[in-house]
Design an enzyme around this catalytic site. Structure first.
Site, PDB file in Angstrom:
ATOM      1  N   ASP A 115      -4.961   1.733  -4.713  1.00 16.35           N
ATOM      2  CA  ASP A 115      -4.314   3.341  -4.890  1.00 16.35           C
ATOM      3  C   ASP A 115      -2.728   3.622  -4.766  1.00 16.35           C
ATOM      4  O   ASP A 115      -2.378   2.533  -4.209  1.00 16.35           O
ATOM      5  CB  ASP A 115      -4.996   4.131  -4.091  1.00 16.35           C
ATOM      6  CG  ASP A 115      -6.731   4.224  -4.528  1.00 16.35           C
ATOM      7  OD1 ASP A 115      -6.956   3.893  -5.533  1.00 16.35           O
ATOM      8  OD2 ASP A 115      -7.271   4.371  -3.350  1.00 16.35           O
TER       9      ASP A 115
HETATM   10  N1  URA Z   1     -10.516   1.100  -2.090  1.00 20.24           N
HETATM   11  C1  URA Z   1      -9.832   2.121  -2.087  1.00 20.24           C
HETATM   12  O1  URA Z   1     -10.427   3.325  -1.834  1.00 20.24           O
HETATM   13  N2  URA Z   1      -8.840   2.238  -2.468  1.00 20.24           N
HETATM   14  C2  URA Z   1      -7.887   1.090  -2.778  1.00 20.24           C
HETATM   15  O2  URA Z   1      -6.582   1.315  -3.036  1.00 20.24           O
HETATM   16  C3  URA Z   1      -8.652  -0.097  -2.785  1.00 20.24           C
HETATM   17  C4  URA Z   1     -10.036  -0.051  -2.393  1.00 20.24           C
END
Ligand code: URA
Length: 227
Positions: free
Chosen positions: A101
């Site tokens: 993310d």
């Molecule tokens: N899980 C998440 O919620 N976000 C990420 O960026 C990676 C794994």
């Protein structure tokens, strides 16, 4: 791979330039002029541009320490592309293996070898990913145990696969999971009524993050082959 892709890979052309050469009849495949950009060729197929053989460049495999507020794509979106932000040259052919993310930091692998990335992310591979997770409130041992055994994510019938969870403090844990569902870590902690306030990936398989934030390096041959 498609003929236009092979041309890009061997020469550094953009796909528009490659298409123009192919449509102009400048490209031969095993001695025959081919004007279909979708024509499939293999690594050892004899492809020539105006009679000059095109040798495919070797694939690239990178480890990147992703800073916060960057996106795992090739172009700048609401946030800058991680490739642009950390200064990876000629990144247009590269893709990230298992996106993070925008607000997640840490280890990102990138390559232009689709077979290699598929090998890492295919579910049957069970490749572990280790995250340092900072939470909005203390995690109880009972909730930790639920997370280790499997929790139900909103909208999914199957519980998450068994995970490893170790406490660093009452609000910070190391979580190792072998799946990679959308927002998986954030959704796992939401399932036990907690909230992730910071997320950082430290490891994928045997590869550990070992460069400073905003830096990148090439993977070693041993790291590439370990997957
Ligand atoms: N899980 C998440 O919620 N976000 C990420 O960026 C990676 C794994």
């Amino acid at each position: 791979m498609r003929l236009d892709k092979r041309l890009c890979k061997s020469t550094g052309f953009t796909s528009e330039q490659a298409t123009a050469f192919i449509l102009a009849g400048a490209v031969t495949v095993e001695g025959e002029i081919i004007t279909d950009v979708r024509c499939q060729v293999h690594k050892h197929t004899d492809v020539r541009l105006n009679g000059t053989p095109l040798i495919p460049r070797p694939y690239r495999y990178l480890l990147i320490h992703k800073p916060k507020n960057t996106v795992c794509s090739n172009i700048d979106e609401a946030y800058p592309s991680v490739f642009n932000q950390v200064g990876v040259p000629d990144h247009h052919e590269l893709h990230v293996v298992g996106r993070l993310d925008a607000d997640t930091t840490g280890l990102v692998l990138a390559t232009d070898d689709g077979h290699w990335s598929f090998e890492i992310i295919r579910p049957e591979k069970n490749c572990p990913k280790v995250y340092r997770v900072t939470l909005s409130r203390p995690l109880s041992e009972a909730c930790a145990q639920q997370l280790r055994e499997g929790v139900l994510l909103q909208g999914i019938q199957q519980p998450t696969l068994p995970a490893k969870l170790t406490f660093l403090t009452s609000t910070q844990v190391l979580l190792a999971i072998t799946e990679g569902k959308y927002h998986q870590v954030k959704r796992m902690f939401a399932a036990v009524d907690n909230r992730v306030v910071a997320l950082h990936r430290e490891q994928i398989g045997e590869v550990c993050l070992d460069v400073e934030e905003g830096q990148w390096r090439a993977l070693t041959a041993a790291e590439i082959e370990a997957f």
